[in-house]
Design a protein around this motif. Structure first.
Motif, mmCIF file in Angstrom:
data_model
loop_
_atom_site.group_PDB
_atom_site.id
_atom_site.type_symbol
_atom_site.label_atom_id
_atom_site.label_comp_id
_atom_site.label_asym_id
_atom_site.label_seq_id
_atom_site.Cartn_x
_atom_site.Cartn_y
_atom_site.Cartn_z
ATOM 1 N N ASN A 188 0.817 -1.214 0.000
ATOM 2 C CA ASN A 188 0.000 0.000 0.000
ATOM 3 C C ASN A 188 0.848 1.261 0.000
ATOM 4 O OD1 ASN A 188 -2.631 -1.104 -0.078
ATOM 5 N ND2 ASN A 188 -2.451 -1.661 2.057
ATOM 6 N N MET A 189 1.959 1.245 0.739
ATOM 7 C CA MET A 189 2.806 2.430 0.827
ATOM 8 C C MET A 189 3.451 2.743 -0.522
ATOM 9 S SD MET A 189 4.122 4.786 2.984
ATOM 10 C CE MET A 189 4.063 4.099 4.614
ATOM 11 N N TYR A 190 4.090 1.739 -1.109
ATOM 12 C CA TYR A 190 4.890 2.012 -2.299
ATOM 13 C C TYR A 190 4.157 1.757 -3.613
ATOM 14 C CZ TYR A 190 8.590 2.617 1.033
ATOM 15 O OH TYR A 190 9.330 3.086 2.075
ATOM 16 N N ALA A 191 3.324 0.745 -3.684
ATOM 17 C CA ALA A 191 2.635 0.434 -4.939
ATOM 18 C C ALA A 191 1.393 1.289 -5.130
ATOM 19 C CB ALA A 191 2.262 -1.045 -4.993
ATOM 20 N N VAL A 192 0.709 1.613 -4.055
ATOM 21 C CA VAL A 192 -0.522 2.398 -4.172
ATOM 22 C C VAL A 192 -0.219 3.890 -3.998
ATOM 23 C CG1 VAL A 192 -2.832 2.780 -3.260
ATOM 24 C CG2 VAL A 192 -1.934 0.457 -3.420
ATOM 25 N N LEU A 193 0.261 4.282 -2.842
ATOM 26 C CA LEU A 193 0.521 5.704 -2.601
ATOM 27 C C LEU A 193 1.674 6.228 -3.460
ATOM 28 C CD1 LEU A 193 0.038 5.896 1.262
ATOM 29 C CD2 LEU A 193 -1.545 6.609 -0.527
ATOM 30 N N GLY A 194 2.620 5.371 -3.769
ATOM 31 C CA GLY A 194 3.751 5.781 -4.599
ATOM 32 C C GLY A 194 3.347 6.199 -6.006
ATOM 33 N N THR A 195 2.208 5.698 -6.484
ATOM 34 C CA THR A 195 1.760 6.061 -7.830
ATOM 35 C C THR A 195 1.192 7.479 -7.904
ATOM 36 O OG1 THR A 195 -0.408 5.072 -7.499
ATOM 37 C CG2 THR A 195 1.291 3.668 -8.480
ATOM 38 N N LEU A 196 1.022 8.134 -6.756
ATOM 39 C CA LEU A 196 0.567 9.527 -6.786
ATOM 40 C C LEU A 196 1.558 10.409 -7.541
ATOM 41 C CD1 LEU A 196 -0.871 10.008 -3.201
ATOM 42 C CD2 LEU A 196 -2.137 9.912 -5.343
ATOM 43 N N GLU A 197 2.848 10.054 -7.477
ATOM 44 C CA GLU A 197 3.845 10.801 -8.250
ATOM 45 C C GLU A 197 3.492 10.755 -9.732
ATOM 46 O OE1 GLU A 197 7.538 8.869 -7.356
ATOM 47 O OE2 GLU A 197 7.950 10.225 -5.687
ATOM 48 N N ASN A 198 3.180 9.564 -10.223
ATOM 49 C CA ASN A 198 2.840 9.392 -11.641
ATOM 50 C C ASN A 198 1.531 10.077 -11.982
ATOM 51 O OD1 ASN A 198 5.115 7.805 -11.824
ATOM 52 N ND2 ASN A 198 3.999 5.898 -11.608
ATOM 53 N N LEU A 199 0.550 9.970 -11.112
ATOM 54 C CA LEU A 199 -0.745 10.587 -11.365
ATOM 55 C C LEU A 199 -0.596 12.087 -11.565
ATOM 56 C CD1 LEU A 199 -3.859 10.382 -11.498
ATOM 57 C CD2 LEU A 199 -3.855 10.805 -9.030
ATOM 58 N N CYS A 200 0.133 12.727 -10.681
ATOM 59 C CA CYS A 200 0.307 14.177 -10.781
ATOM 60 C C CYS A 200 1.130 14.562 -12.010
ATOM 61 C CB CYS A 200 0.967 14.711 -9.520
ATOM 62 S SG CYS A 200 -0.077 14.533 -8.059
ATOM 63 N N GLU A 201 2.004 13.678 -12.431
ATOM 64 C CA GLU A 201 2.837 13.952 -13.590
ATOM 65 C C GLU A 201 2.068 13.759 -14.896
ATOM 66 O OE1 GLU A 201 6.856 11.957 -15.152
ATOM 67 O OE2 GLU A 201 6.876 12.539 -13.040
ATOM 68 N N LEU A 202 1.202 12.755 -14.933
ATOM 69 C CA LEU A 202 0.527 12.383 -16.179
ATOM 70 C C LEU A 202 -0.859 12.988 -16.363
ATOM 71 C CD1 LEU A 202 1.451 8.589 -16.160
ATOM 72 C CD2 LEU A 202 2.514 10.407 -17.523
ATOM 73 N N ASP A 203 -1.533 13.335 -15.291
ATOM 74 C CA ASP A 203 -2.912 13.812 -15.382
ATOM 75 C C ASP A 203 -2.990 15.306 -15.078
ATOM 76 O OD1 ASP A 203 -5.665 13.974 -15.564
ATOM 77 O OD2 ASP A 203 -6.005 13.159 -13.569
ATOM 78 N N GLU A 204 -3.359 16.064 -16.090
ATOM 79 C CA GLU A 204 -3.426 17.520 -15.942
ATOM 80 C C GLU A 204 -4.446 17.934 -14.879
ATOM 81 O OE1 GLU A 204 -2.519 21.322 -16.094
ATOM 82 O OE2 GLU A 204 -1.425 19.829 -17.251
ATOM 83 N N ASN A 205 -5.558 17.213 -14.765
ATOM 84 C CA ASN A 205 -6.568 17.552 -13.753
ATOM 85 C C ASN A 205 -6.021 17.372 -12.340
ATOM 86 O OD1 ASN A 205 -8.586 18.201 -15.634
ATOM 87 N ND2 ASN A 205 -9.142 16.048 -15.831
ATOM 88 N N ALA A 206 -5.281 16.297 -12.108
ATOM 89 C CA ALA A 206 -4.683 16.077 -10.788
ATOM 90 C C ALA A 206 -3.646 17.156 -10.495
ATOM 91 C CB ALA A 206 -4.040 14.698 -10.723
ATOM 92 N N ARG A 207 -2.845 17.482 -11.497
ATOM 93 C CA ARG A 207 -1.816 18.514 -11.315
ATOM 94 C C ARG A 207 -2.459 19.869 -11.032
ATOM 95 N NH1 ARG A 207 1.592 17.017 -15.053
ATOM 96 N NH2 ARG A 207 0.424 17.952 -16.754
ATOM 97 N N ALA A 208 -3.580 20.154 -11.695
ATOM 98 C CA ALA A 208 -4.267 21.437 -11.511
ATOM 99 C C ALA A 208 -4.782 21.598 -10.083
ATOM 100 C CB ALA A 208 -5.414 21.559 -12.497
#
Length: 67
Positions: free
Chosen positions: A11-31
């Motif tokens: 959960n720490m690294y596989a789930v929460l760690g993907t927040l880095e990718n989400l913010c990088e790839l999804d403009e709505n999340a970054r906004a």
């Protein structure tokens, strides 16, 4: 039977760690993070993983250890 320590690492690294990718790839999340004060969230599991999620300027970064 599920090993709770293993689940904590997943959960720490596989789930929460993907927040880095989400913010990088999804403009709505970054906004959602743009023009906001930087914020950090420290997570520490007893006898398990510890990490800090840092949100700043539309991006998220995860570092080992809880600050």
């Amino acid at each position: 039977m599920t090993d709770s320590k293993t689940l904590a690492y997943i959960n720490m690294y596989a789930v929460l760690g993907t927040l880095e990718n989400l913010c990088e790839l999804d403009e709505n999340a970054r906004a959602l993070l743009k023009n906001k004060k930087p914020v950090s969230i420290g997570l520490e599991v007893k006898d398990g993983p510890a990490a800090t999620l840092m949100f700043k300027n539309g991006y998220c970064r995860m570092e080992d250890g809880c600050r």
